[in-house]
Design an enzyme around this catalytic site. Structure first.
Site, PDB file in Angstrom:
ATOM      1  N   GLU A  54     -10.388   2.513   3.710  1.00  0.00           N
ATOM      2  CA  GLU A  54     -11.291   2.757   4.844  1.00  0.00           C
ATOM      3  C   GLU A  54     -12.768   2.716   4.437  1.00  0.00           C
ATOM      4  O   GLU A  54     -13.614   3.345   5.068  1.00  0.00           O
ATOM      5  CB  GLU A  54     -10.945   4.098   5.517  1.00  0.00           C
ATOM      6  CG  GLU A  54      -9.586   4.033   6.227  1.00  0.00           C
ATOM      7  CD  GLU A  54      -8.941   5.394   6.491  1.00  0.00           C
ATOM      8  OE1 GLU A  54      -9.638   6.413   6.365  1.00  0.00           O
ATOM      9  OE2 GLU A  54      -7.738   5.433   6.802  1.00  0.00           O
ATOM     10  N   ASP A  70      -5.209  10.887   1.640  1.00  0.00           N
ATOM     11  CA  ASP A  70      -5.542  11.643   2.832  1.00  0.00           C
ATOM     12  C   ASP A  70      -5.086  13.073   2.581  1.00  0.00           C
ATOM     13  O   ASP A  70      -4.008  13.283   2.028  1.00  0.00           O
ATOM     14  CB  ASP A  70      -4.741  11.104   4.032  1.00  0.00           C
ATOM     15  CG  ASP A  70      -5.491  10.032   4.797  1.00  0.00           C
ATOM     16  OD1 ASP A  70      -6.617   9.692   4.400  1.00  0.00           O
ATOM     17  OD2 ASP A  70      -4.929   9.541   5.786  1.00  0.00           O
ATOM     18  N   HIS A  93     -10.482  13.063   3.191  1.00  0.00           N
ATOM     19  CA  HIS A  93     -10.022  12.298   2.030  1.00  0.00           C
ATOM     20  C   HIS A  93     -10.438  12.996   0.736  1.00  0.00           C
ATOM     21  O   HIS A  93     -11.541  13.510   0.645  1.00  0.00           O
ATOM     22  CB  HIS A  93     -10.683  10.911   1.972  1.00  0.00           C
ATOM     23  CG  HIS A  93     -10.286   9.983   3.075  1.00  0.00           C
ATOM     24  ND1 HIS A  93     -11.106   8.966   3.506  1.00  0.00           N
ATOM     25  CD2 HIS A  93      -9.168   9.901   3.817  1.00  0.00           C
ATOM     26  CE1 HIS A  93     -10.502   8.295   4.482  1.00  0.00           C
ATOM     27  NE2 HIS A  93      -9.323   8.847   4.692  1.00  0.00           N
TER      28      HIS A  93
HETATM   29 MN    MN Z   1      -7.359   7.931   5.799  1.00  0.00          MN
END
Ligand code: MN
Length: 621
Positions: A369, A393, A563
């Site tokens: 991301e 995550d 994160h």
């Molecule tokens: Mn993520």
């Protein structure tokens, strides 16, 4: 100095300049500077043993401090011992030519601090990292010089790490373990800082799903890490796919390797929807995306080669073949790209691993991301540990009570303080499917850097690592609700009992901070792990982790964003030292007090990291 041949330069065709390492740059170089009492009658009897001290430090650092690709750090020594301004200038002249960026002053005796300070003005710069190692002995009281010197440095606001053994040293017995640990920590962190300097973070796409904590903050990267940033719009990636701007031979090889070696589940996440493309096409596209991200980071001479282009059907282009000399990168993916095309799970998982279809190699850093704050943490932890890094995550905090309620199983003996379900949305370095510690004999008594070196130097261990990682991984079709364009998620479960450090860089206004917490992975009873997996997402890589001397809830409550990233091994102390070098305060950690190693200036601020860092400001500003 000879005059450049401008005639030749002005006619020379450009090409893809050769480099012995994938990312172009100077090998980090540390200087060792012996200092001594210059008085006739004091100098001479010290000469042999001072150089013997330097030699011991030289042998230690050159044999133990390596970059993740196995390149040893470069160590140079002063042409002669320093005892005043002119001898210091001789050293500085030599160091400038060698591209030194860190220096360790070494002395076994008193040396003139004032005159040395005269030297300090010339030796090094504000960017250099400096340490001083004074011998603990009675007839040669290195402490006197060390204290005089570090106090002078504090007064000049030139941070310096002080190294001195608690017990008297026996020079015939080599470097004491206490001193060795500090010398290596200083050298390792200075090497990491130098390796990042002048390299780039490549931002592929922009911000993913509006997660501002992931945003690329270009001035902060430059001011704190000395790094550049490059921005590459995702349409350029689509262009490379459409125009076939990749090595087709390698793409075929990669496709065959992936298809033959890995298990696949193309059905997962369908929800009765039709998959956007046939499974072989999906795998081919994911493989090409992996290669393109790598080519953008490191460049690829094959793309500059007209003969290759002609044979394979793409237009060779020297400019595009160069890539961005990116030591770390991130892929936005969600949502605009992933709404239409396959996600980057395979690209991230393969590039962040220590192998691919070409065999074993140094892991790359690709943040999910495009979370650049995790990307820089992964880069730093990779440089310090030599190991691949795991993007995660922070999915769920599970207390033993919640687990009991959900499954009926009592795990209070396994993880009394709870655990964090770390489960990235589809990608994770495949090394984390394996207990890498078990692959190396005697790893219990080894540092993570020593374990990394064992793996780097043994083909047999590498083969075992690759086989086990491949065996433990299934590439699973993407959840089409999240990823309408499909994708292939790396699905595995990290074994328990592995020491693992979690970390996160945060930004508050224009201030960078770091959190670093040591802990270990948790081996849950299968029934419990399967339950957590099933109620969360079975196709994503899962790592159950608990912090040391802290509840998982405290971690969950105090960590910045959604994160974090993770490293094999316990590297909290190293991260604290490196952050001090870069003047980044640490906002949360669980590193024992005796392992905290920062410049003496921090002690003058009562150990207040935030105060010391703000007094000095970012290293490169
Ligand atoms: Mn993520």
């Amino acid at each position: 100095m000879s005059r450049p041949n401008f005639e030749r330069l002005s006619k020379k065709n450009r090409g893809f300049a050769k480099s012995d390492r994938p990312i172009v740059g100077h090998i980090p170089t540390i200087a060792l500077t012996p200092v001594v009492d210059g008085r006739t009658g004091a100098y001479e009897p010290n000469q042999e043993q001072t150089w013997a001290m330097v030699q011991r430090v030289y042998d230690l650092i050159t044999s133990k401090v390596k970059l993740p690709d196995g390149t040893p750090v470069n160590v140079v020594v002063a042409p002669e011992m320093v005892y005043g301004p002119r001898t210091a200038a001789v050293a500085q002249k030599y160091y400038a030519g060698q591209g030194v960026s860190a220096n360790i002053w070494i002395s076994r005796s008193w040396a003139y601090s004032d005159e040395l300070m005269g030297a300090i003005m010339g030796v090094g710069s504000t960017e250099w990292h400096q340490a001083a190692y004074g011998l603990n002995q009675t007839d040669r009281p290195g402490a006197v010089w060390l204290k005089a010197f570090t106090a002078a440095m504090d007064e000049k606001k030139r941070p310096i790490f002080s190294i001195y053994n608690p017990d008297l040293e026996d020079e015939t017995k080599g470097i004491p373990p206490f001193v060795e640990k500090k010398l290596l920590r200083f050298a390792r962190c200075a090497t990491a800082a130098a390796e990042m300097r002048g390299k780039n973070y490549l931002s592929i796409g922009s911000v993913s799903m509006g997660i501002i904590g992931s945003d690329v903050r270009r001035n902060l990267m430059q001011n704190y890490l000395g790094m550049g940033t490059a921005s590459f719009d995702m349409v350029g990636l689509k262009g490379r796919l459409d125009n076939g701007f990749y090595d087709h031979e390698e793409a075929d090889k990669a496709f065959r390797f992936m298809k033959k070696k890995f298990k696949f589940d193309y059905e997962y996440g369908s929800y009765d929807m039709e998959r956007p493309m046939p499974s072989d096409d999906l795998l081919k596209t994911c493989v090409k995306m992996t290669m393109i991200v790598r080519d953008l980071m490191q460049g690829n001479p094959r793309l500059a080669n007209k003969a290759v282009g002609k044979k394979q059907g793409f237009k060779a282009d020297i400019e595009h073949a160069q890539g961005f000399n990116a030591i770390a990168s991130g892929t936005q993916g969600q949502r605009q790209w992933t709404d239409l095309y396959p996600n980057f799970d395979m690209a991230e998982s393969m590039l962040c691993s220590s192998f691919d279809w070409n065999g074993y190699r140094a892991p790359m850093i690709v943040a999910t991301e495009n979370d650049s704050k995790n990307g820089i943490g992964m880069l730093i932890a990779n440089l310090l540990s030599g190991m691949p890094q795991l993007f995660a995550d922070i999915r769920t905090n599970w207390t033993p009570e919640s687990i009991k309620k959900a499954t009926g199983v009592d795990v209070s003996k396994i993880c009394a303080n709870g655990l964090i379900d770390k489960r990235n949305s589809g990608s994770g370095s495949l090394d984390y499917a394996v207990d890498v510690m078990k692959l190396v004999k005697g790893s219990k008594n080894m540092t993570i850097q020593e374990i990394a070196e064992e793996i780097r130097s043994s083909k047999a261990i590498q083969k075992k690592l690759m086989d086990e990682a491949i065996d433990a991984t299934t590439y699973t079709g993407a959840d089409l609700i999240y990823f309408p364009g499909d994708g292939l998620s790396s699905s595995y479960r990290t074994p328990g009992g592995i020491p693992m450090t979690s970390y996160r860089y945060n930004v508050v206004g224009d201030q960078l901070t770091c959190s670093v917490v040591e802990g270990e992975t948790v081996e849950l009873p299968k029934k419990v792990a399967d339950h957590i997996s099933k109620v969360t997402n079975e196709s994503w890589p899962e790592t159950y982790w608990m912090p040391r001397d802290m509840t998982s809830f405290e971690y969950m409550d105090k960590i910045g964003p959604n994160h974090d990233a993770n490293s094999f091994g316990l590297i909290g102390a190293d991260m604290i030292t490196l952050n001090a070098m870069l003047r980044i305060p640490v906002d949360m950690h669980n590193v024992p007090k005796e392992d905290i190693f920062r410049p003496t200036m921090w002690d003058r601020f009562g150990g207040d990291d935030f105060r010391a860092c703000s007094e000095l400001g970012p290293l490169y500003k």
